[in-house]
Design an enzyme around this catalytic site. Structure first.
Site, PDB file in Angstrom:
ATOM      1  N   GLN A  24       0.963  -1.172   0.034  1.00  0.00           N
ATOM      2  CA  GLN A  24       0.106   0.024   0.196  1.00  0.00           C
ATOM      3  C   GLN A  24       1.194   1.426   0.010  1.00  0.00           C
ATOM      4  OE1 GLN A  24      -3.086   0.402  -0.800  1.00  0.00           O
ATOM      5  NE2 GLN A  24      -3.857  -0.872   0.720  1.00  0.00           N
ATOM      6  N   SER A  25       1.097   1.939  -1.224  1.00  0.00           N
ATOM      7  CA  SER A  25       2.165   2.670  -1.304  1.00  0.00           C
ATOM      8  C   SER A  25       2.328   3.912  -0.103  1.00  0.00           C
ATOM      9  CB  SER A  25       2.488   3.340  -2.501  1.00  0.00           C
ATOM     10  OG  SER A  25       0.955   3.936  -2.925  1.00  0.00           O
ATOM     11  N   THR A  26       1.140   4.636  -0.139  1.00  0.00           N
ATOM     12  CA  THR A  26       1.416   5.708   1.233  1.00  0.00           C
ATOM     13  C   THR A  26       0.713   5.398   2.423  1.00  0.00           C
ATOM     14  OG1 THR A  26      -0.385   6.704   0.551  1.00  0.00           O
ATOM     15  CG2 THR A  26       1.603   7.473  -0.599  1.00  0.00           C
TER      16      THR A  26
END
Ligand SMILES: [Zn+2]
Length: 697
Positions: A24-26
Site C-alpha cells: 500500500q504505497s502511502t
C-alpha cells in the site's frame, strides 16, 4: 476456483510455502484504502482453497506505507525475492501482479526468478505459471492493457485539468494569504492580521530592496508570519512562525500575489533511482498565465519590478556583480564600485585592525571565474572619507528632502510594526478566551477532560502574558528609539545634511542609503595614486584623487631615515656597532624594537645596501693573504704586526676580520732581536678615525 487453475498446482508447489505480499504505497492509503487491504488479505483464502494450510501462508506486510517506485528501501520485497530465489516459495500471492510485472522492473525480475524456480503467481484474476509460455504471454498482455488503460485515464484527467486551467477556473491549492470564498472565487484572506502581514512583507521589500533585509526587519521587530499548512496534523490551521528567507523569495516569486492565475510553473520528471525531480520553467513555458484573474496584494507591474530587483541582487552576489543593496559593513560605497581597469564591479572585503573594520575594494571577478590574479585591490578608508566629504559639500540643495525621507520612513516603520504586534496580542487574548469558555462549558464531572482543558487554558494565559510583555517592551524600546528629544534632533538635522551625515548616531546603513540616492557609481583606478571618479545621479561627474595609503606591511617597515643612516654608517662601522649607535640615537625598528647587529644586517640586505667589505675594498684596502704575500711573511706575522700597530687595518665584520691599508713605501720587515714594542707604530703616528675599534687578534 477453475479446474485449469487447480491443474497448475502440483504437489511440488504445495510442499513449499505460499507468500502473500501486501503493499500500500502511502501511509494515507493504508488508513483510507482499507478496502484494498481487505482484498489483499482475501487472497489468503484462495491459497487455502487451493490446498495450502493456513499456517503455511506467510504474509509479508512490512512494506505497508512505502512507495512502490523502487525496491531499495523495501525490506519486505527483498525478503520475498530472496525466498523465491531459494526455491522456498510454491506460490506468490499479490494484487495486480500482472500490472506490476509490466511497470516495475523489480516485479519483472521477480517473475523471471519465479519462472526459474517453478513458482506460481496468483492475483485476483487467476493463477499463472511464469515458466509456461502461454501464461507469460497472458501476463505481458494484461500488463500492456492496464498500462494503456492508465494512459487513457491520465490523458483524460490531464485534458480536463488543462481545460479548466485555461479558463482560470481550476481549483488548485492557494498560497498563504489567499483563500477561496464560498462561491469558489479567490479572495484575500479574511483574517486582517494575515492580510496585513503580507502587505507588510511587500512594503518592507519595496523599502529595503532585499529579501534578507526583509527577514531581518521582521526578526528585529519580533514579527511573525502566517502559514496554513496543507498537510500534517495542523492542516488548514493558522500557524505563526518566524519569517524565513526562502519564504520571502517564494512569496515574491509567486504571481498569484499579484492577482494572476498560473498553471504549469514546474515540470515533474522521474529519476532513474526512483526519485522525482521538480524543475522550474521559465515564464514563457508556463502552461497558463492569466494576469488580473483575481484580487492580489500587489499590482502586476510591482510583481515584475520585484523580480527584477531580486535578479539584480542575485547578480550583485553572483558572477556579474551589478548594483547590490546596502549592507551593514562600514564600506560606504559597497555595491557601487566599478573597476577603472576592466570595468567589472568591485567587491568589498574587510580587515580587522586595532579593533576596527577597514574596508578594501577588490576587483576579483576574473579571479573567481578563472583563478587569475586579482585585477586590483584598493584600500577603502581614505576613499570613503573623501566621497563623504564630497557629498557633504555638494549636497546642500537636496538636504531637506533626504533627511525628511529618512525621518518619514522611520516613523512609518515603527507605526506598522506596532500595529502588527498589537494584533498578535489580541489574537492570543482571543485564544485564551476561547480556552476559558471551553473549560467553563465542560461537565465538571468529567475529570479527565476538565484537567486537559484547564491545562490548555493555563497555557494560553501564559502565552498571553508573554505576548503582552513583549508588546510593552518593544513599544518602550521604540519610544526610546525615537523620543521627543531625538525627533527634535532629527528635525534639526533635516536642515543640516553635513551634521546628519557626520553624526556618529546615524547608522552606516542609512548613510549608505542616502549615498545611493545621490550617487550612481564610483570608478576606482590605482596607479601611482588612487583616482576616484564619482558619477552622480543625473549624470554629473567629479574626479578626485588621493595618495596610496601605506599598507599594513609598509607601516611595519623601518623608516627611510634609519635606512639612510645605516647606509652612511656602513662606511665607518660594523653592523653591531651601527646597531648600538642607532639605539643611542633613540631610533627603533618598524615594529618598535631596539636594533641589534643581525637586524642591521637584514636591513642592509633588504634595502640592497653595499656591504662593508665591498666598501672597504673599493677604497683600495687589501686582504690578509694579499698583504702577507706582499710582505713575504705568513699571515700570523701580519696579525701580530697589526696588533702592535705596525700595520693599519679596518674590521669589516663583527668577528674582527680585517682588510689592510697598503703598507706604503716603508713596509715593516722582520728584524730578529728587536722588541715589537719599540718599533714604529701607525697608531701613534696617525690615528685617522677616533672611533676606530681597538683591534685585538
Ligand atoms: Zn578590474
Amino acid at each position: 476456483m477453475s479446474g485449469s487453475a487447480l491443474q497448475k498446482v502440483t504437489p511440488s508447489h504445495l510442499r513449499r510455502d505460499a507468500y502473500l505480499y501486501i503493499r500500500q504505497s502511502t501511509v494515507r492509503q493504508v488508513f483510507e484504502n482499507t478496502e484494498s487491504t481487505r482484498r489483499q488479505y482475501a487472497l489468503r483464502e484462495r491459497a487455502v482453497a487451493m490446498g495450502w494450510p493456513i499456517e503455511r501462508v506467510i504474509v509479508i506486510d512490512s512494506d505497508l506505507g512505502k512507495s512502490g517506485a523502487s525496491s531499495i528501501d523495501r525490506k519486505g520485497f527483498q525478503k520475498l525475492v530472496g525466498e523465491v530465489g531459494m526455491g522456498r516459495a510454491g506460490i506468490v500471492l499479490g494484487l495486480e501482479v500482472s500490472r506490476l510485472a509490466r511497470n516495475s522492473t523489480d516485479w519483472h525480475r521477480l517473475l523471471e526468478i519465479c519462472a526459474l524456480t517453478d513458482t506460481l503467481i496468483l492475483d485476483e484474476d487467476g493463477v499463472y505459471n511464469p515458466s509456461d509460455f502461454n501464461d507469460r504471454l497472458l501476463l505481458g498482455l494484461k500488463g500492456t492493457m492496464s498500462e494503456a488503460e492508465l494512459h487513457v485515464m491520465r490523458a483524460r484527467l490531464r485534458g480536463g485539468i488543462l481545460n479548466q486551467a485555461r479558463r482560470g477556473a481550476l481549483r488548485v491549492p492557494l498560497p498563504g494569504g489567499l483563500v477561496y470564498d464560498p462561491d469558489g472565487n479567490v479572495v484575500l484572506d479574511p483574517d486582517a492580521q494575515v492580510r496585513q502581514s503580507f502587505e507588510h512583507l511587500f512594503e518592507t521589500f519595496e523599502r529595503t530592496g532585499s529579501a534578507s533585509a526583509t527577514v531581518k526587519h521582521f526578526r528585529e521587530q519580533g514579527l511573525r508570519f502566517p502559514r496554513r499548512p496543507r498537510f500534517g496534523p495542523h492542516k488548514g490551521e493558522l500557524v505563526w512562525e518566524l519569517l524565513r528567507h526562502s519564504r520571502v523569495l517564494r512569496v515574491l516569486h509567486n504571481p498569484r500575489y499579484a492577482g494572476a492565475f498560473c498553471f504549469g510553473r514546474t515540470q515533474t520528471r522521474k529519476r532513474v533511482n526512483g526519485g522525482v525531480e521538480i524543475k522550474s520553467l521559465p515564464r514563457d513555458e508556463w502552461t497558463v498565465l492569466l494576469v488580473d484573474a483575481h484580487p492580489g496584494y500587489i499590482a502586476w507591474d510591482q510583481f515584475e519590478a520585484n523580480l527584477r530587483r531580486l535578479r539584480d541582487n542575485a547578480q550583485a552576489n553572483g558572477s556579474d556583480r551589478r548594483k547590490s543593496p546596502p549592507r551593514e559593513g562600514p564600506g560606504l560605497i559597497q555595491g557601487l564600485v566599478v573597476c577603472g581597469r576592466c570595468g567589472n564591479r568591485m567587491t568589498v572585503r574587510y580587515h580587522s585592525r586595532r579593533g576596527k573594520q577597514w574596508p578594501e575594494y577588490v576587483c576579483q571577478r576574473e579571479g573567481i571565474d578563472t583563478a587569475a590574479p586579482k585585477c586590483q585591490t584598493i584600500p577603502g578608508a581614505g576613499i570613503d572619507r573623501i566621497v563623504g566629504e564630497l557629498l557633504v559639500e555638494t549636497v546642500t540643495p537636496v538636504t531637506l528632502e533626504v533627511a525628511l525621507k529618512v525621518q518619514a520612513e522611520l516613523d512609518s516603520q515603527l507605526h506598522e510594526a506596532d500595529a502588527l504586534r498589537r494584533q498578535r496580542v489580541e489574537r492570543v487574548r482571543q485564544e485564551a478566551d476561547l480556552a476559558r469558555r471551553r473549560f467553563m462549558e465542560v461537565d465538571p464531572g468529567n475529570r479527565l477532560v476538565v484537567d486537559v482543558l484547564e491545562a490548555e487554558w493555563n497555557e494560553k494565559l501564559r502565552g498571553l502574558h508573554d505576548a503582552q510583555e513583549e508588546f510593552e517592551q518593544r513599544r518602550k524600546e521604540d519610544q526610546q528609539q525615537i523620543g521627543d528629544e531625538q525627533r527634535a534632533q532629527i528635525y534639526a538635522l533635516a536642515t543640516d545634511f553635513p551634521r546628519l551625515w557626520n553624526d556618529p548616531k546615524t547608522p552606516q546603513r542609512e548613510r549608505k542609503r542616502m549615498l545611493r540616492l545621490l550617487i550612481e557609481d564610483v570608478t576606482l583606478t590605482k596607479d601611482y595614486k588612487i583616482t576616484v571618479d564619482v558619477r552622480f545621479r543625473g549624470g554629473a561627474t567629479r574626479s578626485l584623487s588621493l595618495p596610496i595609503p601605506p599598507t599594513a606591511w609598509e607601516l611595519r617597515q623601518t623608516s627611510k631615515q634609519v635606512v639612510a643612516e645605516i647606509d652612511t654608517l656602513l662606511d665607518d662601522y660594523t653592523e653591531a656597532k651601527i646597531a648600538s649607535i642607532l639605539n643611542d640615537r633613540g631610533h627603533v625598528s618598524g615594529e618598535g624594537k631596539r636594533f641589534h647587529g643581525r637586524m642591521v644586517s637584514c636591513l642592509r640586505r633588504q634595502y640592497d645596501l653595499k656591504n662593508r667589505y665591498d666598501r672597504l675594498r673599493d677604497t683600495g684596502l687589501i686582504t690578509l693573504e694579499e698583504i702577507a704575500d706582499l710582505l713575504g711573511v705568513v699571515t700570523q706575522t701580519v696579525k701580530i704586526w697589526r696588533s702592535h700597530g705596525l700595520l693599519r687595518a679596518h674590521a669589516y665584520n663583527d668577528k674582527n676580520e680585517c682588510l689592510y691599508e697598503h703598507p706604503g713605501d716603508h713596509p715593516p720587515v722582520k728584524r730578529l732581536g728587536r722588541k715589537l714594542s719599540e718599533r714604529r707604530c701607525f697608531l701613534n703616528v696617525a690615528p685617522d678615525r677616533t672611533e676606530e675599534v681597538q683591534y685585538e687578534a
